[in-house]
Write a protein that holds these residues in place. Structure first.
Motif, short mmCIF file in Angstrom:
data_model
loop_
_atom_site.label_atom_id
_atom_site.label_comp_id
_atom_site.label_asym_id
_atom_site.label_seq_id
_atom_site.Cartn_x
_atom_site.Cartn_y
_atom_site.Cartn_z
N ASN A 78 -5.86 46.49 -53.51
CA ASN A 78 -5.98 47.08 -54.85
C ASN A 78 -7.44 47.06 -55.32
N GLU A 79 -7.84 48.18 -55.88
CA GLU A 79 -9.23 48.31 -56.34
C GLU A 79 -9.30 47.99 -57.84
N ASP A 80 -9.17 46.69 -58.14
CA ASP A 80 -9.21 46.26 -59.53
C ASP A 80 -10.34 45.27 -59.80
N GLU A 81 -11.24 45.12 -58.83
CA GLU A 81 -12.35 44.18 -59.01
C GLU A 81 -13.44 44.81 -59.88
N ARG A 82 -14.19 43.96 -60.55
CA ARG A 82 -15.29 44.43 -61.38
C ARG A 82 -16.65 44.18 -60.74
#
Length: 254
Positions: A78-82
């Motif tokens: 999942n691409e939820d990193e900041r």
């Protein structure tokens, strides 16, 4: 007279044509020989350069593989990193939860997303590079335990193109029942041997216990020959008994 001149003219014409043909062939052969002599060094040099180019291409391919030998490509994260730090922590948590493997930040050489962000929201693949190849190999051994995440080697463009062309043949071999898989840019096929029935039969024969409780066959014990009565003695006794019967009868009448 005219006929003779005509024949002579035809003969001279044919001779001139033959001479012209021979002259052309001679000139052509001479030109070709001269060209061969001039081109031979160029041809030899071209072969040498071609060999050098092939060797350089192999060396470049080897360097590319060595550069990527510690890399992995991860799909489905999942691409939820900041930030990159958040991405590293996400990967460490995935390996700890799914693979039961402990990783430290200093064991990761580099990590980043590949390509531009997509409007569809589909997560981009991740390039993960380890400091040591050993760590990468440990992940590849346990990659089947990953949930919702797919991991593959970081192949070069040339290898990816070859693997793509081999997909149809790979599918065909698996449909035939053979064991087939891709190893870098080559297709490995192993024929599946059907020894299940033979092994099962051998196992049944070798493991079947002998039944020692089976009833034994009845044996008929014959008496010894010496204990049998003699046939002549029996006949003699019987004859004597019969001969004595009339004597007793007459004595009774008297």
């Amino acid at each position: 007279m005219e006929d003779q001149f005509h024949l002579l003219f035809e003969k001279m014409k044919n001779e001139m044509l033959n001479q012209t043909k021979e002259l052309k062939e001679s000139i052509t052969n001479n030109i070709l020989e001269i060209l061969d002599e001039k081109l031979q060094p160029v041809i030899t040099e071209n072969k040498i350069l071609k060999t050098k180019v092939e060797n350089l291409e192999r060396e470049i391919e080897t360097l590319k593989r060595e550069k990527k030998q510690n890399n992995l490509i991860m799909f489905g994260v999942n691409e939820d990193e900041r930030s990159t730090q958040d991405l590293i922590q996400n990967i460490i948590n995935i390996f700890k939860t799914d693979l039961d493997m402990q990783f430290q930040e200093h064991e990761i050489n580099k990590i980043y997303r590949l390509g531009k962000a997509k409007s569809s929201g589909k997560p981009r693949p991740i390039l993960l590079s380890f400091v040591s190849e050993w760590k990468k190999n440990e992940v590849m051994k346990k990659k089947k335990n990953l949930r919702n995440v797919y991991v593959t080697e970081d192949y070069t463009k040339e290898v990816l193109e070859k693997r793509k062309t081999l997909q149809a043949q790979l599918k065909e071999e698996r449909e035939r029942g053979n064991i087939a898989y891709l190893k870098f840019d080559k297709l490995v096929v192993k024929e599946k041997t059907n020894n299940t029935n033979n092994e099962k039969r051998k196992r049944e024969i070798s493991t079947s216990p002998q039944n020692n409780n089976q009833p034994k066959k009845q044996q008929t014990i014959m008496p010894p020959i010496n204990n049998r009565p003699n046939a002549f003695d029996v006949m003699r006794i019987r004859a004597n008994s019969l001969s004595s019967l009339p004597t007793k009868a007459t004595s009774n009448k008297e």
